[in-house]
Design a protein around this motif. Sequence first.
Motif, PDB file in Angstrom:
ATOM      1  N   ALA A 131       0.821  -1.208   0.000  1.00 54.86           N
ATOM      2  CA  ALA A 131       0.000   0.000   0.000  1.00 54.86           C
ATOM      3  C   ALA A 131       0.857   1.261   0.000  1.00 54.86           C
ATOM      4  O   ALA A 131       0.411   2.315  -0.460  1.00 54.86           O
ATOM      5  N   THR A 132       2.078   1.151   0.508  1.00 52.90           N
ATOM      6  CA  THR A 132       2.953   2.322   0.622  1.00 52.90           C
ATOM      7  C   THR A 132       3.799   2.544  -0.620  1.00 52.90           C
ATOM      8  O   THR A 132       3.965   3.685  -1.085  1.00 52.90           O
ATOM      9  N   PHE A 133       4.319   1.462  -1.176  1.00 50.12           N
ATOM     10  CA  PHE A 133       5.210   1.578  -2.342  1.00 50.12           C
ATOM     11  C   PHE A 133       4.510   1.092  -3.597  1.00 50.12           C
ATOM     12  O   PHE A 133       3.829   0.063  -3.573  1.00 50.12           O
ATOM     13  N   PRO A 134       4.671   1.799  -4.718  1.00 56.93           N
ATOM     14  CA  PRO A 134       5.532   2.971  -4.911  1.00 56.93           C
ATOM     15  C   PRO A 134       4.823   4.313  -4.738  1.00 56.93           C
ATOM     16  O   PRO A 134       5.400   5.355  -4.986  1.00 56.93           O
ATOM     17  N   ILE A 135       3.548   4.306  -4.284  1.00 55.41           N
ATOM     18  CA  ILE A 135       2.772   5.543  -4.288  1.00 55.41           C
ATOM     19  C   ILE A 135       3.388   6.633  -3.418  1.00 55.41           C
ATOM     20  O   ILE A 135       3.219   7.823  -3.672  1.00 55.41           O
TER      21      ILE A 135
ATOM     22  N   PHE B  28       5.148   9.568  -4.905  1.00 53.68           N
ATOM     23  CA  PHE B  28       4.361  10.564  -5.635  1.00 53.68           C
ATOM     24  C   PHE B  28       3.481  11.410  -4.709  1.00 53.68           C
ATOM     25  O   PHE B  28       2.739  12.269  -5.170  1.00 53.68           O
ATOM     26  N   ILE B  29       3.568  11.151  -3.410  1.00 50.28           N
ATOM     27  CA  ILE B  29       2.770  11.880  -2.420  1.00 50.28           C
ATOM     28  C   ILE B  29       3.723  12.665  -1.517  1.00 50.28           C
ATOM     29  O   ILE B  29       4.593  12.074  -0.873  1.00 50.28           O
TER      30      ILE B  29
ATOM     31  N   ILE C 220      -0.750   7.592   4.093  1.00 51.35           N
ATOM     32  CA  ILE C 220       0.280   6.925   3.294  1.00 51.35           C
ATOM     33  C   ILE C 220       1.621   6.976   4.002  1.00 51.35           C
ATOM     34  O   ILE C 220       2.315   5.944   4.134  1.00 51.35           O
ATOM     35  N   TRP C 221       2.018   8.143   4.469  1.00 50.13           N
ATOM     36  CA  TRP C 221       3.317   8.271   5.127  1.00 50.13           C
ATOM     37  C   TRP C 221       3.325   7.593   6.493  1.00 50.13           C
ATOM     38  O   TRP C 221       4.374   7.079   6.923  1.00 50.13           O
TER      39      TRP C 221
END
Length: 300
Positions: free
Chosen positions: A43-47, A50-51, A173-174
Amino acid sequence: MQGRDLLLIMSVMAIWGFNFSMIKLGVSALDPLLIAAARFVCATFPIIFFIRRPNVGWRYLVSYGLVFGTGIWGMASCAITFGLSSGMASVLLQTDVLTTVLVGVLVYKEVISRRMAAGILLALAGLVVSIIYTNGNVTWSGVMFIMISAVCWPLAGVIVRQSGTRQAFAFNIWGMLFAPVPLIVLSVAFNGWDGVVATYQHWSINAWISVLFQAYPTTLFGYWVWNKMVLKYPMSQLAPMTLMVTVFALLSGYLIYGEQLSAAQWVACSAFLSGIILVLYPQRAVSRAAQSERLRPTAL
């Protein structure tokens, strides 16, 4: 509420309900903590590249990752592994509404109305009966883990609120960046490195389906839609809709695994959810602005 938005919200409720069956698909044969860790990695990578990181202290992101990743979903996965059916896990997780009220009273000095008090008593009575009159779909160890998960829901809400962020999706996300490591550490502490090796060796298509469903439709798509709705509508309209998660979870559990509730559990769960509705619908004197400040996290 616009028809298109209502359709989107109900789609997310269906996804979140079906997610409990997908968790069971993964944890039935593999370490639930490692399945949860894999969920948050995907869920974290690779988005995350881009956030942009939200403008909050790192301590908030780290603590959120620990509470959200390990406290909520790591423990919920363990609950299903230790004998709690996917449908009953979704029902008992609604106890987070009650723990949220408790945190509101203790931390923010909120007042419990008579209507809310009646709802809490009704929900607790239904909870006790649903646990006692089990047909094998509830275990005490499973209840213990799901209660830890329910307690962690409002704690995650407190962390988000204290951070002061206005970037809910980016914060999530972070924050999830710090979820996998504690889950892996906890797995190694309980099972040793042999458990990690065994999970790797027995990783299957079912594990991939479980992890990818939890990561993308449930986490990324679900949170994206939900956070948009939170910005558009008051929580007084949205919060009761989360009860549909339980309906879809019970339905998917029945269709996929043949899970069924006993006759007493049907009555008890109905009473439990009715009590939750009373808690979620405050007295009319409470303003919508006050309702929108409720601590219950907006993510499953």
